[in-house]
Design a protein around this motif. Structure first.
Motif, mmCIF file in Angstrom:
data_model
loop_
_atom_site.group_PDB
_atom_site.id
_atom_site.type_symbol
_atom_site.label_atom_id
_atom_site.label_comp_id
_atom_site.label_asym_id
_atom_site.label_seq_id
_atom_site.Cartn_x
_atom_site.Cartn_y
_atom_site.Cartn_z
ATOM 1 N N THR A 86 -11.113 -45.770 35.914
ATOM 2 C CA THR A 86 -11.585 -44.696 35.038
ATOM 3 C C THR A 86 -12.384 -45.249 33.863
ATOM 4 O O THR A 86 -13.438 -44.723 33.512
ATOM 5 C CB THR A 86 -10.388 -43.880 34.518
ATOM 6 O OG1 THR A 86 -9.630 -43.388 35.627
ATOM 7 C CG2 THR A 86 -10.855 -42.700 33.677
ATOM 8 N N THR A 87 -11.894 -46.332 33.263
ATOM 9 C CA THR A 87 -12.566 -46.916 32.102
ATOM 10 C C THR A 87 -13.959 -47.426 32.458
ATOM 11 O O THR A 87 -14.940 -47.130 31.765
ATOM 12 C CB THR A 87 -11.723 -48.074 31.533
ATOM 13 O OG1 THR A 87 -10.433 -47.580 31.156
ATOM 14 C CG2 THR A 87 -12.401 -48.683 30.309
ATOM 15 N N PHE A 88 -14.062 -48.192 33.540
ATOM 16 C CA PHE A 88 -15.359 -48.723 33.960
ATOM 17 C C PHE A 88 -16.322 -47.598 34.323
ATOM 18 O O PHE A 88 -17.517 -47.653 33.996
ATOM 19 C CB PHE A 88 -15.188 -49.671 35.158
ATOM 20 C CG PHE A 88 -14.573 -50.993 34.820
ATOM 21 C CD1 PHE A 88 -14.917 -51.661 33.655
ATOM 22 C CD2 PHE A 88 -13.644 -51.581 35.666
ATOM 23 C CE1 PHE A 88 -14.359 -52.893 33.339
ATOM 24 C CE2 PHE A 88 -13.078 -52.809 35.369
ATOM 25 C CZ PHE A 88 -13.428 -53.466 34.201
ATOM 26 N N PHE A 89 -15.801 -46.583 35.012
ATOM 27 C CA PHE A 89 -16.692 -45.509 35.445
ATOM 28 C C PHE A 89 -17.236 -44.731 34.252
ATOM 29 O O PHE A 89 -18.434 -44.398 34.210
ATOM 30 C CB PHE A 89 -15.980 -44.561 36.405
ATOM 31 C CG PHE A 89 -16.904 -43.503 36.946
ATOM 32 C CD1 PHE A 89 -17.803 -43.800 37.957
ATOM 33 C CD2 PHE A 89 -16.891 -42.216 36.435
ATOM 34 C CE1 PHE A 89 -18.685 -42.837 38.436
ATOM 35 C CE2 PHE A 89 -17.768 -41.252 36.906
ATOM 36 C CZ PHE A 89 -18.656 -41.566 37.911
ATOM 37 N N LEU A 90 -16.389 -44.424 33.283
ATOM 38 C CA LEU A 90 -16.869 -43.688 32.115
ATOM 39 C C LEU A 90 -17.858 -44.524 31.309
ATOM 40 O O LEU A 90 -18.794 -43.981 30.701
ATOM 41 C CB LEU A 90 -15.686 -43.259 31.238
ATOM 42 C CG LEU A 90 -14.734 -42.221 31.859
ATOM 43 C CD1 LEU A 90 -13.661 -41.811 30.862
ATOM 44 C CD2 LEU A 90 -15.501 -40.994 32.355
ATOM 45 N N ALA A 91 -17.679 -45.849 31.322
ATOM 46 C CA ALA A 91 -18.652 -46.727 30.664
ATOM 47 C C ALA A 91 -19.991 -46.656 31.394
ATOM 48 O O ALA A 91 -21.059 -46.730 30.765
ATOM 49 C CB ALA A 91 -18.131 -48.162 30.639
ATOM 50 N N VAL A 93 -21.067 -43.957 33.188
ATOM 51 C CA VAL A 93 -21.603 -42.618 32.954
ATOM 52 C C VAL A 93 -22.256 -42.511 31.576
ATOM 53 O O VAL A 93 -23.181 -41.715 31.371
ATOM 54 C CB VAL A 93 -20.482 -41.564 33.105
ATOM 55 C CG1 VAL A 93 -20.932 -40.201 32.621
ATOM 56 C CG2 VAL A 93 -20.040 -41.472 34.560
ATOM 57 N N GLU A 94 -21.791 -43.317 30.631
ATOM 58 C CA GLU A 94 -22.386 -43.325 29.299
ATOM 59 C C GLU A 94 -23.830 -43.827 29.344
ATOM 60 O O GLU A 94 -24.638 -43.510 28.466
ATOM 61 C CB GLU A 94 -21.559 -44.212 28.374
ATOM 62 C CG GLU A 94 -21.991 -44.194 26.918
ATOM 63 C CD GLU A 94 -21.174 -45.127 26.059
ATOM 64 O OE1 GLU A 94 -21.019 -44.840 24.854
ATOM 65 O OE2 GLU A 94 -20.690 -46.147 26.578
ATOM 66 N N ARG A 95 -24.182 -44.594 30.414
ATOM 67 C CA ARG A 95 -25.479 -45.271 30.465
ATOM 68 C C ARG A 95 -26.403 -44.770 31.576
ATOM 69 O O ARG A 95 -27.623 -44.860 31.437
ATOM 70 C CB ARG A 95 -25.261 -46.781 30.652
ATOM 71 C CG ARG A 95 -24.617 -47.436 29.447
ATOM 72 C CD ARG A 95 -24.081 -48.826 29.782
ATOM 73 N NE ARG A 95 -23.614 -49.513 28.602
ATOM 74 C CZ ARG A 95 -22.420 -49.324 28.035
ATOM 75 N NH1 ARG A 95 -21.570 -48.445 28.572
ATOM 76 N NH2 ARG A 95 -22.079 -49.974 26.937
ATOM 77 N N ILE A 96 -25.848 -44.289 32.686
ATOM 78 C CA ILE A 96 -26.679 -43.848 33.806
ATOM 79 C C ILE A 96 -26.215 -42.465 34.257
ATOM 80 O O ILE A 96 -25.091 -42.051 33.955
ATOM 81 C CB ILE A 96 -26.616 -44.850 34.989
ATOM 82 C CG1 ILE A 96 -25.168 -45.025 35.480
ATOM 83 C CG2 ILE A 96 -27.215 -46.189 34.588
ATOM 84 C CD1 ILE A 96 -25.035 -46.009 36.657
ATOM 85 N N PRO A 97 -27.058 -41.714 35.009
ATOM 86 C CA PRO A 97 -26.687 -40.363 35.453
ATOM 87 C C PRO A 97 -25.396 -40.362 36.284
ATOM 88 O O PRO A 97 -25.099 -41.330 36.987
ATOM 89 C CB PRO A 97 -27.889 -39.926 36.294
ATOM 90 C CG PRO A 97 -29.036 -40.709 35.747
ATOM 91 C CD PRO A 97 -28.457 -42.038 35.365
ATOM 92 N N VAL A 149 -25.092 -50.204 35.778
ATOM 93 C CA VAL A 149 -24.881 -50.543 37.181
ATOM 94 C C VAL A 149 -23.677 -51.470 37.326
ATOM 95 O O VAL A 149 -22.847 -51.307 38.234
ATOM 96 C CB VAL A 149 -26.133 -51.206 37.780
ATOM 97 C CG1 VAL A 149 -25.837 -51.768 39.169
ATOM 98 C CG2 VAL A 149 -27.283 -50.206 37.849
ATOM 99 N N GLY A 150 -23.561 -52.451 36.428
ATOM 100 C CA GLY A 150 -22.435 -53.387 36.487
ATOM 101 C C GLY A 150 -21.099 -52.687 36.319
ATOM 102 O O GLY A 150 -20.145 -52.975 37.049
ATOM 103 N N PHE A 151 -21.030 -51.744 35.372
ATOM 104 C CA PHE A 151 -19.788 -50.990 35.180
ATOM 105 C C PHE A 151 -19.473 -50.139 36.414
ATOM 106 O O PHE A 151 -18.307 -50.011 36.812
ATOM 107 C CB PHE A 151 -19.888 -50.094 33.944
ATOM 108 C CG PHE A 151 -19.702 -50.817 32.647
ATOM 109 C CD1 PHE A 151 -18.569 -51.600 32.428
ATOM 110 C CD2 PHE A 151 -20.651 -50.730 31.640
ATOM 111 C CE1 PHE A 151 -18.390 -52.274 31.221
ATOM 112 C CE2 PHE A 151 -20.476 -51.389 30.434
ATOM 113 C CZ PHE A 151 -19.349 -52.173 30.223
ATOM 114 N N ALA A 152 -20.504 -49.555 37.035
ATOM 115 C CA ALA A 152 -20.284 -48.743 38.236
ATOM 116 C C ALA A 152 -19.792 -49.598 39.396
ATOM 117 O O ALA A 152 -18.925 -49.178 40.173
ATOM 118 C CB ALA A 152 -21.574 -48.014 38.624
#
Length: 302
Positions: A86-91, A93-97, A149-152
């Protein structure tokens, strides 16, 4: 009423619970964008986990007495993976669509689906889904936000592990009982990165109620449905069925966040929907007897 709900969920096709969970997760992620602006992605994830613990413990007491020493590694691993997924994904979403983030993240469970697959013919569906993911991400256009992309990608790695561990824990505990044990671990694991963002953020009056509402959707309802679905589906069928989720991400991003998809992304949506629908055929799994059932919460003061 409790038994009626249980019978209804048991009778429902497992793929329908998975689809409902996907829609709930993407809705909660889109709603989280507003909270992210106040307390950051890690803070938002941590608040969701904390409120999730409250809701789960009101619904069902943690089945601590039924714990065995050999259960602990899987429970701890699932809790940590859930929190950082959840943490990585929200990070991201903060940067990419939202739709792009989901498409990249999906590569995690897609990899698991391919690894766990035993039928060569079934590989055509993960391959088709992968092509759809490429069309959704459109890597040949624009400037790529490497951090996003890295967080995703990191969220996708957690997502793949989450699917494997969720099925294992779901075989040992019923959906709510398993969640009531793993979500507290997720909250503790993400506290070192989440709490500082919350304390350093802007806690307007609406932030906590909104975070609580999001937590009721995900992790409580959505993750519970996923556990129930995974008890009755194979890794390959479930993992590839998740190829529909990037389409939900694009749709929710359009409706909630006004993120307009391109024609190429629409084509990608069509491919992943076809792949996801086809993959669930023959993917039923006979659930193992659950050794631990949900225990109703005791009345206040008892």
């Amino acid at each position: 009423m409790r038994n009626t709900l249980t019978r209804t969920l048991t009778a429902a096709p497992p793929w329908s619970m998975a689809v409902a969970a996907m829609m709930a997760i993407q809705l909660s992620n889109a709603m989280s964008v507003t909270v992210i602006g106040q307390v950051g992605p890690a803070g938002t994830a941590w608040l969701r986990m904390c409120f999730g613990v409250v809701f789960l413990w009101v619904i069902s007491r943690p089945a601590i007495r039924s714990l065995r020493r050999r259960d602990l590694p899987a429970l701890i691993a699932l809790g940590v993976v859930t929190g950082f997924m959840t943490t990585f994904f929200l990070a991201a979403v903060e940067r990419i669509p939202l739709g792009t983030a989901v498409a990249i993240e999906f590569l995690g469970p897609l990899t698991v689906a391919g690894i766990m697959n035993k039928r060569r013919k079934a590989l055509v569906w993960p391959l088709l889904a992968f092509i759809g993911v490429v069309l959704l991400t459109e890597p040949w256009h624009g400037v790529i936000d490497l951090a996003g992309v890295g967080f995703a990608v990191a969220a996708g790695a957690c997502w793949g592990l989450y699917n494997v561990l969720t099925q294992h824990v779901g075989d040992r505990f019923s959906g709510i009982s398993g969640l009531s044990l793993t979500i507290p671990i997720a909250a503790l694991a993400t506290m070192p990165v989440g709490l500082p963002q919350v304390l350093g953020g802007s806690l307007d009056w609406w932030v906590l109620p909104l975070a609580a509402g999001i937590a009721l959707i995900t992790p409580v309802i959505a993750f519970g449905l996923e556990m129930l679905a995974l008890r009755r589906m194979t890794h390959t069928a479930f993992g590839t069925l998740l190829s529909i989720e990037p389409a939900f991400g694009v749709l929710i991003g359009l409706l909630v966040l006004a993120q307009q998809p391109t024609l190429m992304q629409v084509a990608g949506i069509a491919l992943v929907v076809i792949a996801g629908t086809a993959a669930q055929q023959g993917g039923k799994r006979t659930p193992k007897p659950v050794l631990t059932t949900d225990v109703p919460a005791s009345p206040a003061g008892s």
